[in-house]
Motif scaffolding. Structure first.
Motif, PDB file in Angstrom:
ATOM      1  N   LEU A 173     -58.962-105.618  26.823  1.00 62.81           N
ATOM      2  CA  LEU A 173     -59.197-106.745  25.906  1.00 62.81           C
ATOM      3  C   LEU A 173     -60.682-107.011  25.743  1.00 62.81           C
ATOM      4  CD1 LEU A 173     -56.340-109.231  26.895  1.00 62.81           C
ATOM      5  CD2 LEU A 173     -56.738-108.321  24.615  1.00 62.81           C
ATOM      6  N   ARG A 199     -47.617-104.639  38.138  1.00 60.47           N
ATOM      7  CA  ARG A 199     -48.169-105.810  37.445  1.00 60.47           C
ATOM      8  C   ARG A 199     -49.682-105.851  37.583  1.00 60.47           C
ATOM      9  NH1 ARG A 199     -44.950-110.971  37.073  1.00 60.47           N
ATOM     10  NH2 ARG A 199     -46.970-111.927  37.373  1.00 60.47           N
ATOM     11  N   ASP A 200     -50.162-105.617  38.794  1.00 59.79           N
ATOM     12  CA  ASP A 200     -51.612-105.658  39.022  1.00 59.79           C
ATOM     13  C   ASP A 200     -52.331-104.562  38.246  1.00 59.79           C
ATOM     14  OD1 ASP A 200     -51.210-107.829  40.597  1.00 59.79           O
ATOM     15  OD2 ASP A 200     -51.620-106.853  42.507  1.00 59.79           O
ATOM     16  N   HIS A 201     -51.719-103.368  38.211  1.00 57.44           N
ATOM     17  CA  HIS A 201     -52.304-102.287  37.407  1.00 57.44           C
ATOM     18  C   HIS A 201     -52.401-102.715  35.942  1.00 57.44           C
ATOM     19  CE1 HIS A 201     -52.433 -99.291  40.524  1.00 57.44           C
ATOM     20  NE2 HIS A 201     -51.133 -99.184  40.646  1.00 57.44           N
ATOM     21  N   VAL A 202     -51.299-103.285  35.452  1.00 54.77           N
ATOM     22  CA  VAL A 202     -51.254-103.691  34.046  1.00 54.77           C
ATOM     23  C   VAL A 202     -52.297-104.762  33.783  1.00 54.77           C
ATOM     24  CG1 VAL A 202     -49.831-104.910  32.333  1.00 54.77           C
ATOM     25  CG2 VAL A 202     -48.827-103.083  33.736  1.00 54.77           C
ATOM     26  N   ASP A 203     -52.401-105.708  34.689  1.00 56.49           N
ATOM     27  CA  ASP A 203     -53.362-106.792  34.535  1.00 56.49           C
ATOM     28  C   ASP A 203     -54.782-106.234  34.455  1.00 56.49           C
ATOM     29  OD1 ASP A 203     -55.033-109.069  34.971  1.00 56.49           O
ATOM     30  OD2 ASP A 203     -53.322-110.102  35.836  1.00 56.49           O
ATOM     31  N   ARG A 247     -48.146-100.350  24.816  1.00 57.16           N
ATOM     32  CA  ARG A 247     -48.296 -99.681  26.102  1.00 57.16           C
ATOM     33  C   ARG A 247     -47.116 -98.752  26.340  1.00 57.16           C
ATOM     34  NH1 ARG A 247     -47.946-101.278  30.389  1.00 57.16           N
ATOM     35  NH2 ARG A 247     -49.507-100.112  31.482  1.00 57.16           N
ATOM     36  N   LEU A 261     -48.752-105.776  22.488  1.00 54.16           N
ATOM     37  CA  LEU A 261     -49.396-105.041  23.578  1.00 54.16           C
ATOM     38  C   LEU A 261     -48.366-104.371  24.464  1.00 54.16           C
ATOM     39  CD1 LEU A 261     -52.307-107.285  24.822  1.00 54.16           C
ATOM     40  CD2 LEU A 261     -52.417-104.990  23.848  1.00 54.16           C
ATOM     41  N   HIS A 262     -47.312-105.084  24.764  1.00 56.28           N
ATOM     42  CA  HIS A 262     -46.272-104.541  25.620  1.00 56.28           C
ATOM     43  C   HIS A 262     -45.634-103.319  24.961  1.00 56.28           C
ATOM     44  CE1 HIS A 262     -43.258-104.450  28.701  1.00 56.28           C
ATOM     45  NE2 HIS A 262     -42.271-104.681  27.868  1.00 56.28           N
ATOM     46  N   GLU A 318     -55.783-103.204  33.782  1.00 55.23           N
ATOM     47  CA  GLU A 318     -55.977-102.357  32.606  1.00 55.23           C
ATOM     48  C   GLU A 318     -56.144-103.200  31.335  1.00 55.23           C
ATOM     49  OE1 GLU A 318     -52.841 -99.318  31.837  1.00 55.23           O
ATOM     50  OE2 GLU A 318     -53.045-100.059  29.787  1.00 55.23           O
ATOM     51  N   LEU A 319     -55.265-104.184  31.166  1.00 56.21           N
ATOM     52  CA  LEU A 319     -55.303-104.978  29.939  1.00 56.21           C
ATOM     53  C   LEU A 319     -56.534-105.867  29.867  1.00 56.21           C
ATOM     54  CD1 LEU A 319     -51.760-106.302  29.067  1.00 56.21           C
ATOM     55  CD2 LEU A 319     -53.161-104.618  27.867  1.00 56.21           C
ATOM     56  N   THR A 320     -56.886-106.475  31.001  1.00 60.34           N
ATOM     57  CA  THR A 320     -58.057-107.353  31.009  1.00 60.34           C
ATOM     58  C   THR A 320     -59.288-106.563  30.602  1.00 60.34           C
ATOM     59  OG1 THR A 320     -57.022-108.672  32.743  1.00 60.34           O
ATOM     60  CG2 THR A 320     -59.384-108.953  32.458  1.00 60.34           C
ATOM     61  N   VAL A 362     -52.404-111.649  28.728  1.00 59.69           N
ATOM     62  CA  VAL A 362     -52.194-110.728  29.851  1.00 59.69           C
ATOM     63  C   VAL A 362     -51.064-111.241  30.745  1.00 59.69           C
ATOM     64  CG1 VAL A 362     -53.229-109.740  31.934  1.00 59.69           C
ATOM     65  CG2 VAL A 362     -54.553-109.820  29.816  1.00 59.69           C
ATOM     66  N   VAL A 386     -47.793-110.374  29.137  1.00 60.07           N
ATOM     67  CA  VAL A 386     -47.456-108.946  29.242  1.00 60.07           C
ATOM     68  C   VAL A 386     -46.996-108.641  30.671  1.00 60.07           C
ATOM     69  CG1 VAL A 386     -48.284-106.572  29.014  1.00 60.07           C
ATOM     70  CG2 VAL A 386     -49.068-108.316  27.405  1.00 60.07           C
ATOM     71  N   ARG A 387     -47.721-109.208  31.653  1.00 60.60           N
ATOM     72  CA  ARG A 387     -47.306-109.041  33.051  1.00 60.60           C
ATOM     73  C   ARG A 387     -45.861-109.469  33.243  1.00 60.60           C
ATOM     74  NH1 ARG A 387     -51.356-109.722  37.568  1.00 60.60           N
ATOM     75  NH2 ARG A 387     -49.584-110.616  38.647  1.00 60.60           N
ATOM     76  N   VAL A 447     -43.533-106.971  31.784  1.00 54.86           N
ATOM     77  CA  VAL A 447     -43.477-105.784  32.637  1.00 54.86           C
ATOM     78  C   VAL A 447     -42.616-106.066  33.864  1.00 54.86           C
ATOM     79  CG1 VAL A 447     -44.859-104.309  34.161  1.00 54.86           C
ATOM     80  CG2 VAL A 447     -45.687-104.850  31.862  1.00 54.86           C
ATOM     81  N   HIS A 469     -46.335 -96.849  36.600  1.00 47.88           N
ATOM     82  CA  HIS A 469     -47.363 -97.292  35.666  1.00 47.88           C
ATOM     83  C   HIS A 469     -47.659 -96.177  34.667  1.00 47.88           C
ATOM     84  CE1 HIS A 469     -50.662 -99.584  34.127  1.00 47.88           C
ATOM     85  NE2 HIS A 469     -51.568 -98.705  34.491  1.00 47.88           N
ATOM     86  N   ARG A 488     -44.633 -95.557  32.293  1.00 50.02           N
ATOM     87  CA  ARG A 488     -44.531 -96.582  31.254  1.00 50.02           C
ATOM     88  C   ARG A 488     -45.524 -96.293  30.148  1.00 50.02           C
ATOM     89  NH1 ARG A 488     -45.732-100.989  31.170  1.00 50.02           N
ATOM     90  NH2 ARG A 488     -44.130-101.936  29.948  1.00 50.02           N
TER      91      ARG A 488
END
Lengths: 321, 321
Positions: free
Chosen positions: A286, A275-279, A317, A313-314, A281-283, B271, B274-275, B278, B314, B317
């Protein structure tokens, strides 16, 4: 990671329990510094045997004093004890909230005790993971017991379940409305109930209430959460509290439930990290990725709604390759 | 979504401000029910003009009474007001924590007021998003002002920034150590400071402290957060508090900062969603997908560490097509 290069964290000194090395390693975890990464990956295989005892409860129940008393008790038995104070629900990014608020009244030269507060720097999931990682470092450094105190949130914090092997919910007599409304939640968390400040009137009634509540909990695979009365004014109940913790740890072994519980915690930890990686990366994307900036523009312009944007986005990815 | 099929949420009744329809729609948001999805997607383009005023502060500062007084003030001006009480930092999954704790002392037949508490059902990011979505429903229903109160956390909650257009930090005289340590955080959040219970001694000193603190904040693009003293015992300062809120809203317009702030909040909302996607997907797959189960087995067996496992997940995915 065996050398002691500049910038790298000195494994040998951590194994030796060197306090400065421990402090640096935990700060690196807290700050998401890359040297923590190498260290934790290298040491992980040596970890997982220490007990991690979590303490949660509303503000004002005296968790810190209780933990001080427990530390004294455990030191008396010759055990090495580390305490981590953590604020799982704090959204603040700095360390100032915990800061020096918690003082620890052990002689400074007792190297059988280590105290550290950790602040949340990022996502809530991230704090639990960071605390578990700090506990691993302390395990490698030879501490026998890790006590984790949730501070600051002013409520019973379920995040402790994702950290600790045994969770103690600390309350006081005259539990009041708050506990009435929390009952369902307490039942999910407490492996042990502690009624602290048991010198105050109402302690026995509180015990009866909690024993009743705990009886509802027997469906939890045969463990009935014990209720222990403690006081730190004229210390009482501290050995009994620790016995209750040990009884729960023994139950985890005997019932074969320990691996299952650890598996659940590790799954949470891994998902939290992804989740933190995704956050992150996406932030970042964006702000910088032209395609995602355009999508956000459309949401701001009310042409695309946030749910649809998130779904896109989901999917994107997942489909990128 | 125009019809009123069984199970679908009746848009027409929501537009008409029908309380039962509003209640059902907000529950659907809270529960992640699919009918909320269609509704929010359909209504999004009509939203974004309402002001959302957030109130945060430590336990015991009297936020609820203050909001009651504000509602009375706004009703006196003929404005329709909705109040959402939300506990952004509560990790509990049920609604019982908020439950009936907050009472609202308006005549039941005043349809210019709507009160609703929302509980956290999932991730912290998810509560902010759900609150913003509920505010959209209430905007479509014709409410002029949405007040959002953070409850239960017992601390100043930064999550309010991701929800509100104007954030009010409520404190009391004799701010004490807590505020000293929170200063850095307050500075990030407060568009308006409110010293409530200003009938108590020390109110002027608290004001001076906060004015000093606010002066540090002028680098925030020219807005200096005003400090308003209020009391709800013999009501005073309530109109001034609302004027301060309106001054901030006017500043957002004048300075052109509103779109930028809204963009930041929408990015956070997306975000966060999306989190959550995920999280749901991975938690499910770690239980059911044989490949991921094997990975988790390896982590439990100490053969792979959690950080490496998270990186692999990560990457996988991202690479799946």
């Amino acid at each position: 990671m065996t050398g002691e290069r500049r910038g790298a964290l000195p494994v040998r000194q951590i194994r030796a329990g060197d306090r400065r090395a421990l402090g640096r390693a935990i700060s690196a975890i807290e700050n998401g510094a890359p040297e923590a990464d190498a260290l934790l990956k290298a040491l992980y295989r040596e970890t997982g045997r220490v007990r991690i005892v979590g303490f949660t409860g509303p503000l004002g129940v005296g968790k810190s004093s209780l933990i001080n008393a427990l530390v004294a008790h455990l030191r008396g038995q010759g055990r090495r004890v580390a305490v981590i104070a953590v604020d799982p629900s704090s959204p603040f990014s700095g360390g100032s909230v915990l800061g020096d608020r918690i003082r620890f009244d052990r002689p400074a030269d007792d190297d059988g005790v280590f105290f550290r507060s950790m602040a949340s720097r990022g996502a809530a999931g991230g704090v639990a993971a960071a605390t578990r990682e700090a506990a691993r470092i302390l395990e490698v450094a030879g501490f026998d017991d890790i006590l984790v105190e949730t501070v600051g949130s002013g409520q019973v914090d379920t995040a402790i379940r994702d950290i600790a092997t045994t969770s103690v919910v600390v309350l006081v007599p005259h539990l009041g409305d708050e506990v009435q409304t929390l009952k369902a939640g307490l039942f999910e968390i407490a492996d042990v109930f502690c009624v602290n400040k048991a010198d105050l009137p109402g302690a026995d009634a509180a015990r009866r209430d909690l024993v009743e509540l705990a009886a509802l909990g027997t469906e939890r695979g045969g463990w009935r959460s014990p209720v222990v009365l403690t006081s730190t004014v004229e210390p009482s109940g501290i050995p009994a509290l620790w016995e209750a913790v040990e009884a729960h740890e023994a139950y985890l072994e005997r019932s074969g439930r320990r691996p299952e519980a650890e598996r659940r915690r590790l799954a949470k930890e891994i998902v939290g990290r992804v989740r933190d990686h995704v956050d992150a990366e996406l932030t970042e994307r964006l702000e910088r990725d032209p395609e995602l900036r355009r999508l956000l523009d459309q949401v701001v312009a009310r042409e695309v709604d946030p749910r649809t944007a998130a779904e896109r986005l989901h999917r994107t990815r997942r489909a990128r390759g």
